[in-house]
Design a protein around this motif. Structure first.
Motif, PDB file in Angstrom:
ATOM      1  N   GLU A  25       2.144   2.111  10.518  1.00 26.38           N
ATOM      2  CA  GLU A  25       3.248   2.790  11.765  1.00 26.38           C
ATOM      3  C   GLU A  25       3.729   3.524  11.035  1.00 26.38           C
ATOM      4  N   LEU A  26       5.042   2.953   9.990  1.00 26.17           N
ATOM      5  CA  LEU A  26       5.716   3.832   9.134  1.00 26.17           C
ATOM      6  C   LEU A  26       5.285   4.802   9.023  1.00 26.17           C
TER       7      LEU A  26
ATOM      8  N   ARG B 123       4.857   7.762  10.871  1.00 27.69           N
ATOM      9  CA  ARG B 123       5.766   8.316  11.513  1.00 27.69           C
ATOM     10  C   ARG B 123       5.867   9.306  10.456  1.00 27.69           C
ATOM     11  N   GLY B 124       5.415   9.588   9.211  1.00 26.39           N
ATOM     12  CA  GLY B 124       5.836  10.550   8.102  1.00 26.39           C
ATOM     13  C   GLY B 124       6.523   9.797   7.127  1.00 26.39           C
ATOM     14  N   LEU B 125       6.538   8.147   6.440  1.00 25.57           N
ATOM     15  CA  LEU B 125       6.825   8.274   5.015  1.00 25.57           C
ATOM     16  C   LEU B 125       6.109   7.878   4.224  1.00 25.57           C
TER      17      LEU B 125
ATOM     18  N   GLU C 178      -0.992   3.373   1.750  1.00 23.83           N
ATOM     19  CA  GLU C 178      -1.649   2.465   2.685  1.00 23.83           C
ATOM     20  C   GLU C 178      -2.604   1.369   1.875  1.00 23.83           C
ATOM     21  N   GLY C 179      -2.744   0.769   2.451  1.00 21.28           N
ATOM     22  CA  GLY C 179      -3.149  -1.416   2.615  1.00 21.28           C
ATOM     23  C   GLY C 179      -1.936  -1.641   1.985  1.00 21.28           C
ATOM     24  N   ILE C 180      -1.083  -1.898   2.528  1.00 22.97           N
ATOM     25  CA  ILE C 180       0.184  -2.367   2.300  1.00 22.97           C
ATOM     26  C   ILE C 180      -0.468  -4.073   2.953  1.00 22.97           C
ATOM     27  N   LEU C 181      -0.250  -5.172   1.394  1.00 20.05           N
ATOM     28  CA  LEU C 181      -0.970  -6.137   1.569  1.00 20.05           C
ATOM     29  C   LEU C 181      -0.031  -6.976   1.720  1.00 20.05           C
ATOM     30  N   ASP C 182       1.213  -7.497   2.055  1.00 21.09           N
ATOM     31  CA  ASP C 182       2.590  -8.321   1.847  1.00 21.09           C
ATOM     32  C   ASP C 182       3.956  -7.814   1.452  1.00 21.09           C
ATOM     33  N   ARG C 183       4.303  -8.225   1.947  1.00 18.57           N
ATOM     34  CA  ARG C 183       6.114  -8.186   2.579  1.00 18.57           C
ATOM     35  C   ARG C 183       6.684  -7.169   1.213  1.00 18.57           C
ATOM     36  N   LYS C 184       6.195  -7.953  -0.504  1.00 13.79           N
ATOM     37  CA  LYS C 184       6.547  -7.920  -1.642  1.00 13.79           C
ATOM     38  C   LYS C 184       6.394  -6.299  -1.575  1.00 13.79           C
ATOM     39  N   GLU C 185       4.806  -6.276  -1.381  1.00 10.48           N
ATOM     40  CA  GLU C 185       4.990  -4.303  -1.603  1.00 10.48           C
ATOM     41  C   GLU C 185       5.384  -3.550  -1.079  1.00 10.48           C
TER      42      GLU C 185
END
Length: 288
Positions: free
Chosen positions: A260-261, A264-266, A270-277
């Motif tokens: 979603e971010l 919105r243009g950030l 793509e494909g971030i898997l966890d919070r740390k990433e």
């Protein structure tokens, strides 16, 4: 087929035939439809799909609980449809089911875990060594004298995993192993599966509809209506949020947030898997 291949299906098709009370055929459902896939030894594979996608039917072919209507399944080079291979296939490919209560038969944990090796004719001394080793592997050794009835769902499921490990399989198929567990139980079971893969080098096939469970896999197959619709690494799969939505599958919440971010243009990958990433990606942005 290379000696590195653990499982392979060629044009695997399976049909359920429905009959009426007289035994006449009422209808045919094709649960698995022309599936080709290959799993290498030592891989951690996840098969995703919502209910009715065919993923559990597919899994039951991997240790010859079901046989193809058409096509072929090979387990470590053995054709599962050849009756003389049945015992060897089931010894090499163990299965952990959704409901641990259906798999646990002993009154005491250690007896339950020893049941498989005993049936295989393993000598008594070695059975006890295997029981000890298996229970330690899943972190349940201190409960060896307990009755399974007094354990939590996650603990019971770890005992059923120990029962499979005690048979020294090369491959373990987990068929929705966490569907009946609470979030802590789910974590325990997935942790046990990952350790078996990392430490023992056992090939793992995880059948699930929980997205968070597949992020550790080497490869993910996504099924829908009996077909494999997507395959790739977790990152490749989760980079296709809209395609997954079309298949009525969610993605891990953090993956969705990142998606979603991005929309919105950030400028985050793509494909971030966890919070740390996600935190690392956000920290790396050049804030205006």
């Amino acid at each position: 087929m290379s000696s590195e291949t653990m499982l392979r299906t060629e044009n695997l098709t399976f049909e359920y035939i429905r009959r009426d009370e007289e035994g006449n055929v009422e209808g045919i459902t094709t649960a698995v439809d022309g599936v080709d896939l290959e799993v290498k030894k030592g891989e951690f594979i996840s098969i995703l799909g919502h209910n009715g996608s065919g993923k559990s039917t597919l899994a039951k072919h991997f240790n010859a609980l079901l046989f193809p209507t058409e096509g072929t399944v090979f387990v470590d080079g053995m054709n599962t449809s050849d009756a003389s291979n049945l015992w060897s296939v089931r010894q090499e490919a163990g299965m952990v089911f959704q409901n641990p209560d259906n798999q646990i038969i002993g009154q005491v944990v250690e007896e339950d875990v020893g049941f498989g090796p005993e049936n295989m004719g393993v000598p008594t001394k070695e059975i006890w060594e295997r029981v000890e080793e298996s229970l330690k592997t899943v972190g349940m050794y201190e409960f060896r004298k307990s009755s399974p009835n007094h354990l939590s769902g996650g603990q019971k499921q770890r005992v059923s995993i120990a029962g499979v490990i005690a048979m020294h399989p090369k491959c373990i198929i987990f068929d929705e192993p966490t569907a009946m567990l609470d979030p802590n139980g789910r974590k325990e079971v997935i942790r046990a599966a990952r350790a078996l893969n990392d430490v023992e080098g056992i090939t793992i096939i995880l059948i699930t509809h929980y997205m968070e469970e597949v992020i550790y896999s080497d490869k993910v197959f996504v099924m829908d209506k009996g077909h494999v619709k997507m395959q790739g690494t977790p990152r490749e799969i989760f980079s296709q949020v809209d395609k997954l939505k079309d298949l009525r599958l969610g993605v891990p919440q953090v993956t969705l947030l990142a998606h979603e971010l991005r929309q919105r243009g950030l400028n985050i990958p793509e494909g971030i898997l966890d919070r740390k990433e996600l935190v690392a990606a956000l920290k790396g942005l050049k804030w205006q």
